[in-house]
Design an enzyme around this catalytic site. Structure first.
Site, PDB file in Angstrom:
ATOM      1  N   SER A   1       1.375  -3.061  -9.431  1.00 30.03           N
ATOM      2  CA  SER A   1       2.166  -4.002  -8.623  1.00 30.03           C
ATOM      3  C   SER A   1       3.551  -4.192  -9.228  1.00 30.03           C
ATOM      4  CB  SER A   1       1.466  -5.360  -8.547  1.00 30.03           C
ATOM      5  OG  SER A   1       0.208  -5.234  -7.949  1.00 30.03           O
TER       6      SER A   1
ATOM      7  N   HIS B   1      -5.821   1.462 -14.259  1.00 32.85           N
ATOM      8  CA  HIS B   1      -7.209   1.058 -13.971  1.00 32.85           C
ATOM      9  C   HIS B   1      -7.768   1.702 -12.705  1.00 32.85           C
ATOM     10  CE1 HIS B   1      -6.913  -2.086 -10.694  1.00 32.85           C
ATOM     11  NE2 HIS B   1      -5.666  -2.128 -11.103  1.00 32.85           N
TER      12      HIS B   1
ATOM     13  N   CYS C   1      -7.971  -7.306  -2.031  1.00 31.53           N
ATOM     14  CA  CYS C   1      -7.152  -8.511  -1.943  1.00 31.53           C
ATOM     15  C   CYS C   1      -7.488  -9.311  -0.692  1.00 31.53           C
ATOM     16  CB  CYS C   1      -5.670  -8.159  -1.902  1.00 31.53           C
ATOM     17  SG  CYS C   1      -5.251  -6.817  -2.969  1.00 31.53           S
TER      18      CYS C   1
HETATM   19  C1  PLP Z   1      -4.322  -1.042  -6.887  1.00 28.26           C
HETATM   20  C2  PLP Z   1      -3.095  -0.682  -6.151  1.00 28.26           C
HETATM   21  C3  PLP Z   1      -1.838  -1.240  -6.470  1.00 28.26           C
HETATM   22  C4  PLP Z   1      -1.686  -2.327  -7.503  1.00 28.26           C
HETATM   23  O1  PLP Z   1      -1.957  -1.908  -8.795  1.00 28.26           O
HETATM   24  P1  PLP Z   1      -2.328  -3.028  -9.894  1.00 28.26           P
HETATM   25  O2  PLP Z   1      -2.262  -2.319 -11.192  1.00 28.26           O
HETATM   26  O3  PLP Z   1      -3.715  -3.494  -9.560  1.00 28.26           O
HETATM   27  O4  PLP Z   1      -1.324  -4.118  -9.761  1.00 28.26           O
HETATM   28  C5  PLP Z   1      -0.731  -0.807  -5.786  1.00 28.26           C
HETATM   29  N1  PLP Z   1      -0.825   0.128  -4.836  1.00 28.26           N
HETATM   30  C6  PLP Z   1      -2.005   0.694  -4.499  1.00 28.26           C
HETATM   31  C7  PLP Z   1      -2.031   1.748  -3.454  1.00 28.26           C
HETATM   32  C8  PLP Z   1      -3.174   0.312  -5.139  1.00 28.26           C
HETATM   33  O5  PLP Z   1      -4.334   0.860  -4.794  1.00 28.26           O
END
Ligand code: PLP
Length: 381
Positions: A73, A202, A326
């Site tokens: 993010s 992750h 989310c």
């Molecule tokens: C999980 C995800 C994010 C956000 O990543 P985080 O490390 O959880 O903040 C952004 N874009 C996509 C497509 C995702 O799947």
């Protein structure tokens, strides 16, 4: 022992042992602040340099184009805000799609508040953006295009190279959110004409709380996180050395095993789809096409409410999600599914199953069996 079948790999993954092993010394033994001059600090600095090279190798860019962030993010935020603000004298128009992750969509909303105009491209029933609509949306004042490489809710893979070509021909900066793509798609930012890209550890068997932004040299960029001189003065904050070591190791392993991993997981997926098609009626498979992440399944199941279904699956030890993680606490339908043309009812009866490393053929049989019974019971009510 109770059975646990985890099938929500697009939400997050466990950390692989090899990754964890590399990280551990940097929590305690080699804990030095990478900006200091003494020897344990130099160990941190060296570990960061090695990890930066590993990420650069995986993306086919230079290591001075790789910045570490606290999440995917944050990478999306920093790229979009940083590039838009630094280029606003050239124009204030941005193009993105209706199916982006909220990290992109809500950042675009923020840019609208700052005086930018954003065009949100439609997608077809398989979730793919239309390249003609993209071409027609380009204006003289368009400075930035942001289209995700692979979607987190339905697994569709966008035509990134074609989009990169269009952006390059029109002299527009191109960002892609590749958070779901790493470990499944070979990423080559040169070949794909990508100027900026976001990833998150992750989602590929690395730790949470560490991401990375690739930003091509010579792209004007205003830092968003202000403070010290870390990350070539582009992203302040004492480096998360264990996390940085983890993302480097995780991306290295992901790319090493990419083809085998994809093959194994797509076999499991095909088997599960076959079981579901043969045993449960009234199921629509969303984005049922070739251009998909191998382990990603999105199902709309007639006559069920996905949130109740998730609880019933959970009672049987099966972890899946509805739409995106989310959204799982709100009743609003997924913006991705509605953009693909699903009705409100279909969207609210959709579950996402995403397979990964630890899934086996027994898991597949078990999921198919439980899902069938749960759906039959649900419809009896
Ligand atoms: C999980 C995800 C994010 C956000 O990543 P985080 O490390 O959880 O903040 C952004 N874009 C996509 C497509 C995702 O799947």
């Amino acid at each position: 022992m109770e059975r646990l079948v985890y099938c929500d790999y697009s939400a997050t993954t466990f950390v692989k042992q090899e990754v964890l092993r590399e990280m551990l010394p940097y929590f305690s033994t080699n804990f030095g602040n990478a900006s200091a001059v003494y020897s344990i600090a130099r160990k941190s600095r060296e570990a960061i340099d090695i990890s930066r090279k590993k990420v650069a190798l995986a993306l086919n860019c230079n290591s001075d184009e790789v910045y570490f962030t606290a999440s995917g993010s944050e990478a999306d935020n920093m790229i979009l805000l940083g590039i838009a603000r630094a280029n606003k004298n050239k124009g204030r128009h941005i193009i993105t799609s209706k199916i982006e992750h909220l990290a992109v969509l809500n950042t675009c909303k923020e840019l609208e508040r700052e005086g930018f105009e954003v065009t949100y491209l439609n997608v077809d029933k398989n979730g793919i953006v239309n390249l003609d609509e993209l071409r027609n949306s380009i204006r003289d004042d368009t400075i930035l295009i942001s289209i995700m490489m692979a979607n987190n809710e339905v697994g569709v893979i966008e035509p990134i190279k074609e989009i990169g070509d269009i952006a390059r021909q029109n002299n527009i900066i191109f960002h892609t959110d590749a958070v779901q793509a790493v470990g499944h798609i070979i990423i080559d930012v040169n070949d794909m004409n990508i100027d900026a890209l976001s990833i998150s550890a992750h989602k590929f068997y690395g730790p949470k709380g560490i991401g990375s932004a690739y930003i091509k040299r010579n792209i004007d960029f205003d830092p968003v996180i202000l403070g010290g001189h870390q990350e070539h003065c582009k992203r302040a904050g004492t480096e998360n050395v264990p996390g940085i070591v983890g993302i480097g190791k995780a991306i290295e392993i992901a790319n090493l095993n990419l083809e085998d991993h994809n093959y194994n997981i797509s076999c499991l997926r095909d088997c599960l789809l076959k079981e579901i098609k043969n045993n449960i009626d009234g199921v629509i498979i969303n984005a049922d096409i070739e251009n998909k992440l191998p382990g990603s399944i999105s199902l709309s199941i007639d006559g069920v409410d996905s949130r109740n279904l998730l609880l019933m699956l959970d009672m049987n030890g099966i972890c899946v999600s509805s739409g995106s993680a989310c959204n799982s606490n709100s009743i609003a339908p997924s913006h991705v599914l509605t953009a693909m043309g699903l009705s409100l009812k279909q969207a609210l009866s959709t579950i996402r199953i995403t397979l990964g490393d630890k899934n086996t053929m027994e898991d597949i049989k078990y999921i198919a069996y439980v899902l069938k019974n749960v759906v039959i019971n649900y419809r009896k009510k």
